[in-house]
Design a protein around this motif. Sequence first.
Motif, PDB file in Angstrom:
ATOM      1  N   ARG A  18       0.947  -1.054  -0.041  1.00  0.00           N
ATOM      2  CA  ARG A  18       0.073  -0.645  -0.061  1.00  0.00           C
ATOM      3  C   ARG A  18       0.650   1.339  -0.074  1.00  0.00           C
ATOM      4  O   ARG A  18       2.258   1.382   0.263  1.00  0.00           O
ATOM      5  N   ARG A  19       0.446   2.421  -0.914  1.00  0.00           N
ATOM      6  CA  ARG A  19       1.209   3.966  -0.710  1.00  0.00           C
ATOM      7  C   ARG A  19       1.580   4.229   0.719  1.00  0.00           C
ATOM      8  O   ARG A  19       2.608   4.775   1.009  1.00  0.00           O
ATOM      9  N   ASP A  20       0.825   3.728   1.489  1.00  0.00           N
ATOM     10  CA  ASP A  20       1.481   4.547   3.023  1.00  0.00           C
ATOM     11  C   ASP A  20       2.568   3.151   3.779  1.00  0.00           C
ATOM     12  O   ASP A  20       2.042   2.798   5.321  1.00  0.00           O
ATOM     13  N   ASP A  21       2.798   2.029   3.436  1.00  0.00           N
ATOM     14  CA  ASP A  21       3.111   0.924   4.364  1.00  0.00           C
ATOM     15  C   ASP A  21       4.674   1.175   4.069  1.00  0.00           C
ATOM     16  O   ASP A  21       5.077   2.120   3.286  1.00  0.00           O
ATOM     17  N   LEU A  30       8.405   6.199   7.570  1.00  0.00           N
ATOM     18  CA  LEU A  30       7.164   6.748   8.609  1.00  0.00           C
ATOM     19  C   LEU A  30       8.497   8.509   8.640  1.00  0.00           C
ATOM     20  O   LEU A  30       7.071   9.479   8.596  1.00  0.00           O
ATOM     21  N   ARG A  33       6.846  10.833   5.700  1.00  0.00           N
ATOM     22  CA  ARG A  33       5.302  10.504   6.129  1.00  0.00           C
ATOM     23  C   ARG A  33       4.325  11.108   6.854  1.00  0.00           C
ATOM     24  O   ARG A  33       3.715  12.697   7.021  1.00  0.00           O
ATOM     25  N   ARG A  37       2.127  14.952   6.779  1.00  0.00           N
ATOM     26  CA  ARG A  37       1.035  15.450   7.412  1.00  0.00           C
ATOM     27  C   ARG A  37       1.424  15.250   8.965  1.00  0.00           C
ATOM     28  O   ARG A  37       1.172  14.601   9.843  1.00  0.00           O
ATOM     29  N   ARG A  40      -0.978  14.770  11.781  1.00  0.00           N
ATOM     30  CA  ARG A  40      -0.990  13.657  12.397  1.00  0.00           C
ATOM     31  C   ARG A  40      -0.160  12.608  13.484  1.00  0.00           C
ATOM     32  O   ARG A  40      -0.715  10.893  13.220  1.00  0.00           O
ATOM     33  N   ARG A 212      -3.662  -4.185  11.116  1.00  0.00           N
ATOM     34  CA  ARG A 212      -4.119  -2.632  10.435  1.00  0.00           C
ATOM     35  C   ARG A 212      -5.668  -3.195   9.920  1.00  0.00           C
ATOM     36  O   ARG A 212      -6.455  -3.101  10.761  1.00  0.00           O
ATOM     37  N   TRP A 243       2.436   4.914  12.793  1.00  0.00           N
ATOM     38  CA  TRP A 243       2.360   5.063  11.229  1.00  0.00           C
ATOM     39  C   TRP A 243       0.636   5.937  11.158  1.00  0.00           C
ATOM     40  O   TRP A 243       0.209   6.379  10.411  1.00  0.00           O
ATOM     41  N   THR A 244      -0.330   5.332  12.111  1.00  0.00           N
ATOM     42  CA  THR A 244      -1.192   5.749  12.665  1.00  0.00           C
ATOM     43  C   THR A 244      -1.976   7.028  13.041  1.00  0.00           C
ATOM     44  O   THR A 244      -2.716   7.273  13.107  1.00  0.00           O
TER      45      THR A 244
END
Length: 282
Positions: A18-21, A30, A33, A37, A40, A212, A243-244
């Motif tokens: 996935r793109r956010d893996d 991370l 990312r 963001r 987040r 997840r 990540w979340t």
Amino acid sequence: MGVGLTSGTGRPGRHLPRRDDPIGSLTGGLCERLRLRPGRGGTIRGRSGRTDALTFAATVEQAAAGLSRRGMCLGDVVGVLAPISPDRFLASYTVMAVGGRALTVSPESDLRTQCRALAETDARLLMVSEELAGRALELAERSRVRQVITFGSALGTTPFKELLLPSPDGNGYSPARGLFDNGHLGYEPAGDDILTTLHTHNDLLARFAELREELALTAEDVVAVGEAGDEATRLALVALALWTGACVVAGDECPPPEGRRVTVACDPAPTRIGFPHAGGAL
């Protein structure tokens, strides 16, 4: 005396990518990312305080570059001796970010078992919490460990903060590149031998994907990791929480943030035990 090597879960990770893996390691990508963001980002907490997720992720990348400058190679085994805490996860993710295999040396193991685990996996480097520096130096004398890196300061050891110094020549290792020879090593006594279990990057990433789907974490969750459960699952769960954008509470004696409660815990498998209140602060 010998070492028995088995694979980890053996799951092929077919749910990915996935793109956010994560890329290459559980924290690969991370930091970028979280920079993109900023709203987040969560936190990781221990008894000694809290660290925001972006700072934690950036520290992993800096320390991985520092290990690379010190000659660490792909597939090298590095021992991690620390209680469950942010330092323990920081050490393990750093080792994996530079392509190594993190061997969790349980503080509860006796000295002989700890020595055998280090010797049989040919670990030459040991990363330890400050309060266990004395034990680490004793282990170094009885094994092939040649350097002890401490979170803090202790005579005869290298401070972890030295890994964070900039490269003298301006060149740096990039943990964002794909590395698939890394992973986590666990061990258990088996008579006069030590049985080690290797959880490869693909094993850990498959577990990351499963958690997840099972837990459906959000940025409002508080994830608690303590002594219950296995280390490979803890590594996948904490990475997923970071990540979340969730809050991680590391260690059985670490309380959740004021006004919030734990919503996911290892009991011993990661389990949702509650739901967050809307608008909870990190």
